[in-house]
Design a protein around this motif. Structure first.
Motif, short mmCIF file in Angstrom:
data_model
loop_
_atom_site.label_atom_id
_atom_site.label_comp_id
_atom_site.label_asym_id
_atom_site.label_seq_id
_atom_site.Cartn_x
_atom_site.Cartn_y
_atom_site.Cartn_z
N THR A 1 0.21 -0.23 2.77
CA THR A 1 1.11 -0.94 1.87
C THR A 1 2.47 -1.07 2.55
O THR A 1 2.94 -0.14 3.19
CB THR A 1 1.24 -0.22 0.52
N HIS A 2 3.08 -2.24 2.41
CA HIS A 2 4.37 -2.51 3.05
C HIS A 2 5.49 -2.73 2.04
O HIS A 2 6.63 -2.88 2.45
CB HIS A 2 4.27 -3.76 3.94
N THR A 3 5.17 -2.80 0.77
CA THR A 3 6.22 -3.16 -0.19
C THR A 3 6.70 -1.93 -0.94
O THR A 3 5.90 -1.08 -1.32
CB THR A 3 5.73 -4.23 -1.18
N PRO A 4 8.02 -1.81 -1.15
CA PRO A 4 8.54 -0.69 -1.94
C PRO A 4 8.84 -1.05 -3.39
O PRO A 4 9.39 -0.24 -4.11
CB PRO A 4 9.82 -0.33 -1.19
N VAL A 5 8.49 -2.28 -3.80
CA VAL A 5 8.77 -2.70 -5.18
C VAL A 5 7.57 -3.43 -5.75
O VAL A 5 6.91 -4.19 -5.05
CB VAL A 5 10.02 -3.62 -5.26
N PRO A 6 7.24 -3.20 -7.03
CA PRO A 6 6.10 -3.89 -7.63
C PRO A 6 6.19 -5.41 -7.53
O PRO A 6 5.18 -6.09 -7.40
CB PRO A 6 6.15 -3.43 -9.09
N ALA A 7 7.41 -5.96 -7.57
CA ALA A 7 7.57 -7.41 -7.53
C ALA A 7 7.11 -8.01 -6.21
O ALA A 7 6.86 -9.21 -6.12
CB ALA A 7 9.03 -7.78 -7.77
N GLY A 8 6.98 -7.19 -5.18
CA GLY A 8 6.55 -7.69 -3.88
C GLY A 8 5.05 -7.77 -3.71
O GLY A 8 4.57 -8.14 -2.63
N ILE A 9 4.29 -7.44 -4.74
CA ILE A 9 2.84 -7.40 -4.65
C ILE A 9 2.25 -8.66 -5.29
O ILE A 9 2.72 -9.12 -6.34
CB ILE A 9 2.30 -6.14 -5.38
N ASP A 10 1.22 -9.19 -4.68
CA ASP A 10 0.54 -10.35 -5.26
C ASP A 10 -0.25 -9.91 -6.49
O ASP A 10 -1.07 -8.98 -6.42
CB ASP A 10 -0.41 -10.99 -4.25
N ARG A 11 -0.02 -10.60 -7.62
CA ARG A 11 -0.74 -10.32 -8.86
C ARG A 11 -1.19 -11.64 -9.43
O ARG A 11 -0.45 -12.62 -9.43
CB ARG A 11 0.17 -9.58 -9.85
N THR B 1 -6.87 -3.00 6.15
CA THR B 1 -6.21 -4.14 5.52
C THR B 1 -4.71 -3.91 5.52
O THR B 1 -4.21 -2.93 4.98
CB THR B 1 -6.75 -4.42 4.10
N ASN B 2 -3.99 -4.84 6.18
CA ASN B 2 -2.54 -4.76 6.33
C ASN B 2 -1.91 -5.47 5.14
O ASN B 2 -1.77 -6.69 5.13
CB ASN B 2 -2.14 -5.42 7.66
N GLU B 3 -1.54 -4.71 4.11
CA GLU B 3 -1.08 -5.21 2.81
C GLU B 3 -2.26 -5.69 1.98
O GLU B 3 -3.37 -5.84 2.45
CB GLU B 3 -0.04 -6.31 2.95
#
Length: 872
Positions: free
Chosen positions: A317-327, A279-281
């Motif tokens: 995982t491609h994001t270096p910040v929590p804000a970039g993750i879908d929640r 899974t890519n991201e």
């Protein structure tokens, strides 16, 4: 008058030209020059008008021209040669087939977007381009990959500018019948569908479309089907569009529906069932839930099914910040799972626990897609060495008790698909040195550490190549600039200046990417007077080409675009700096080769990898970048320049921008422009050309997607397939039961006593100490644990750095107090402050690492004080 219905009328090709259809429907043409040249020769004007899209081309070529080609023996010989080449490419053995050992029979690769070609606009930025390059490289290597994504009827938006420079979004409707796609069909000829259950007894159905990416099938799910209600038809309308529930439905369709599409494809075609799911991201994370449900239907309990699924899953995982993750809100997720919705066989609380942020600092009512991805995958990675470290720190809360460097997230640095991104002129220069076949293999498969043959190319040839590419970019920029100004409402009389925009002999800098604030599109504008001096310098001018899209909902990003555009509109500098709207693959393929410098100035460490500079480097462009992402890992002064980073804890954002912008101007003024414009005895910029040569020969082999995919195969796919095979139903049940037993018993595990043979707090390098430990195991046995000595240098706060871990051997027990004795040697292999400790970890043959469970027992504070564990 406006049509009330739209149809796609396909051309009927004469029999001798039938292979053209197969060539057009396999996207290998997008990276195979001979195939593109063949299509161009069909009708050069139609080829240009079709946007260099073979499917559209064949729909517009006049029948008379097709009849003429059907009688053209020379053209038919070329057609036969290209068709035979594709057949050999699709059926012959490649790198993967030559490897020893049991590699996965197939790998399913899920991504929310895929950037394969501008003719299939299903991407927004780096994540999609990376996914597309992954599929192409897998095809070149012969890796049996199946891609899975969504078909967005509006793709990502097209960008234009208003008269005052404000970004405008347009969403053209894409007709799948006009794209290089074919519907996946059941054996009776009806379209293949997958379906998801929705709350209230509703259903979300999706058709499956098939794109051929060389050897790799790409399955795209499309909810715009008549059986759906209007709301459900719009689920796959736009990439990254809509509200929270819309995004959740997209991700459920991608993950759950995607697994069902893969099963359907394998059933219909006989393709090997995937042993590994990648899974890519986090967007596709629900695929793990569907696979658990499949195993539960076969009789496994949830815990055992979870272990079986984890064994064969890879999460990137491609994001270096929590804000970039879908929640998502917990209640929203709960509403879409359970008895009257999707996956009714699985208790909704179990679903929720997989994604809840149950760690210090987490939001207990939010369902985190990346957290679920990590919990459902036994193997995980970031996309550069630096990003791997950032990810370990970001997700360390999932493995309490362990230092961040031990969090089980490794890294595979991204690469780029060289046959897609290397300009034909660059390829021809290389092929002239080593031959066409060797050049193709070097770019597609890679495997060498150096391209030494670059050293034999004369300086004059490299310099002429760079000038040719720069001139081509200048022509491209003028054409796009003219079209953009016309869209903005300018008349012909206002556009005469465009004929002099840019200069093919001026140092050219490129900056093109998405426009979130952290990428700092406008850092170059920090001191406008200084930038103007650089642009207009009488002997050493620079020119800058800028492109990029802000997210439609990001007004802050749009303001940055507008600020840059307004500066570029200034009549004093508009011949030296331009903003090109609608950045995409077609533009990028001209932009990277034509630039001399590729600029990248994000806030470190917020760039996970950033592959645009890799594409530029493969064309002989030098990088000028903050040490972030891949540049932090591979930067050398031979390859370009590093912008110093002002990231001290006491530096406020405004001061940081000022310091780093000043460093950027200094580099351009004092080091870069002099090197480009100074001439040696030959009349050429010798020192500049040496940097170009070393970039190509030493950096080129590193940045290949072929290298990246080989790393995925060797380091992640092969171990995941092995773990998958080992996880038969009995093993899965055994592991789940063992984990439950260990977690229940772990409070009874402790380190009770540590002693060594050292008499003093100093010792000589190379000495070996005898270490003796007593531990309590409670209800566990020695075979359930590993007792380790952990040693290494210590910092000023007595933290062990660069630790070495050595298992200790059980030598007796339990004693009268129920303690087990362990012993082992402790080698003092480093000078300076040295420290050690001991710890107990769970141990099982089916764990990927001892860290996996997140459980650890270490000496208590009192015991540490008594043991005198530091040696100085």
């Amino acid at each position: 008058m406006k049509a009330i219905r739209r149809l796609t009328v396909r051309p009927v090709l004469p029999d001798p030209l039938r292979p053209l259809s197969d060539l057009a429907r396999n996207l290998r043409w997008s990276w195979h020059p001979e195939t593109r040249d063949l299509f161009q020769s069909v009708d050069p004007e139609c080829w240009t008008a079709s946007g260099r899209d073979p499917v559209r081309l064949l729909g517009t070529v006049p029948p008379a021209r097709l009849a003429e080609l059907a009688e053209d023996r020379r053209f038919l010989r070329r057609l036969t040669a290209v068709a035979d080449d594709l057949d050999h490419y699709l059926s012959g053995d490649r790198w993967y087939q030559a490897q020893s050992g049991r590699l996965p029979a197939a790998v399913a690769y899920f991504s929310p977007e895929f950037g394969i070609t501008a003719a299939l606009p299903q991407y927004s930025g780096g994540l999609g381009i990376l996914a597309g390059d992954h599929l192409k490289a897998a095809s070149d290597l012969g890796v049996p990959l199946v891609g899975v994504g969504l078909l967005y009827r509006h793709g990502y938006f097209r960008q234009s500018l208003s008269r005052d420079g404000w970004q405008q979004e347009h969403y053209p409707v894409l007709d799948p019948h006009e794209l290089p796609l074919a519907p996946l069909k059941e054996r009776d000829g009806t379209p293949a569908h997958v379906a998801l259950a929705l709350p209230g007894g509703r259903e979300l159905r999706a058709r499956v479309w098939l794109a051929r990416v060389g050897r790799v099938p790409l399955l795209l799910l499309d909810s715009d089907v008549e059986e759906n209600d209007p709301g459900e038809r719009g689920v796959t309308d736009r990439l990254y569009g809509g509200g929270s529930e819309h995004r959740l439905l997209q991700e459920m369709l991608l993950g759950i529906g995607g697994v069902r599409a893969v099963r359907t494809y394998c059933r219909l075609t006989g393709h090997a069932a995937p042993e590994v799911f990648h899974t890519n991201e986090g967007h596709a994370g629900f695929l793990g839930l569907e696979r658990i449900a499949e195993l539960c239907d076969e009789g496994l309990e949830f815990g055992a099914a979870l272990e079986a699924v984890r064994a064969g899953t890879v999460f990137t995982t491609h994001t270096p910040v929590p804000a970039g993750i879908d929640r998502f809100d917990r209640e929203l997720v709960a509403r879409h799972f359970g008895p009257d919705s999707e996956l009714p066989r699985i208790d909704v609380e179990r679903v929720l626990r997989l994604g809840m942020e149950t760690y210090p600092g987490g939001e207990p009512n939010l369902f985190n897609m990346a957290v679920m991805g990590l919990r459902l995958a036994q193997r995980a990675n970031g996309v550069s060495l630096l990003h791997g470290g950032v990810s370990r720190g970001m997700f360390a809360g999932l493995w309490p008790g362990f230092d961040a460097e031990e969090v089980p997230i490794t890294s595979v640095t991204n690469g780029v698909h060289a046959p897609t991104w290397v300009a034909p002129e660059v390829f021809r220069l290389g092929a002239r040195q080593i031959g066409v076949q060797r050049a193709e293999d070097a770019l597609a498969v890679g495997g060498s550490d150096r391209w030494d043959s670059v050293a034999d190319i004369p300086d004059q040839d490299i310099w002429e190549l760079r000038r040719t590419l720069r001139a081509q970019l200048v022509e491209e920029v003028r054409e796009r600039l003219r079209a953009s100004w016309r869209q903005r409402g300018a008349g012909t009389a206002e556009l005469g200046w465009i004929d002099d925009a840019l200069d093919p002999d001026v140092l050219t800098i490129g900056f093109a990417r998405r426009v979130p604030s952290y990428k700092r599109l406008t850092l170059m504008l920090r001191d406008r007077d200084r930038l103007m001096e650089l642009l207009l310098h009488p002997e050493r001018p620079i020119q800058i080409v800028v492109a990029g899209k802000a997210h439609p909902a990001d007004d802050g990003g749009k303001r940055l675009v507008q600020e840059l555009v307004r500066f570029a509109d200034d009549p004093r500098v508009r011949h030296r700096i331009v903003f090109l709207p609608d950045y995409g693959m077609a533009m990028a393929q001209k932009l990277y080769p034509g630039c001399d410098i590729w600029l990248n100035n994000p806030l470190r460490p917020l760039e996970a990898c950033g592959t645009s500079g890799m594409k530029a480097a493969l064309n002989g462009c030098l990088n000028l970048s903050v040490l972030d992402g891949w540049w932090d890992e591979w930067y050398q002064p031979d390859f370009g320049w590093a912008i110093p980073t002002a990231d001290g804890a006491g530096t406020d954002p405004d001061r940081r921008d000022a310091i780093e912008a000043n460093a950027l101007y200094d580099l351009l003024e004092q080091r870069i422009t002099p090197r480009f414009y100074e001439r040696g005895a030959s009349g050429l910029p010798d020192r500049w050309l040496e940097m170009v040569r070393r970039t190509l020969s030493l950096l080129g082999p590193k940045v290949l997607a072929g290298r990246m995919v080989r790393e995925y195969v060797e380091r992640l796919y092969a171990p995941a397939a092995e773990a998958h095979r080992a996880m038969d139903p009995d093993s899965a049940r055994g592991l789940a039961e063992w984990k439950a037993r260990v977690r229940a018993a772990w409070p009874g595990v402790s380190v009770d006593h540590v002693e060594t043979s050292a008499a003093t707090a100093a010792a000589e390098l190379g000495a070996t100490l005898a270490l003796r430990v007593r531990v309590r195991l409670g209800d566990l046995a020695p075979e359930d644990v590993e007792v380790q000595a952990v040693s290494g240098r210590v910092d000023s706060e007595d933290r062990i750095t660069d630790a070495a871990k050595v298992p200790l051997k059980p030598v007796g027990g339990p004693d009268l107090e129920g303690r087990w004795a362990y012993e082992g040697p402790l080698v003092l292999d480093r000078t300076g402050p040295f420290g050690y400790t001991v710890r107990v970890l769970p141990a099982h043959r089916l764990l990927a690492s001892g860290v996996e469970t997140g459980l650890v027992a270490v000496p208590s504070g009192d015991l540490v004080e008594a043991a005198g564990l530091l040696m100085r």
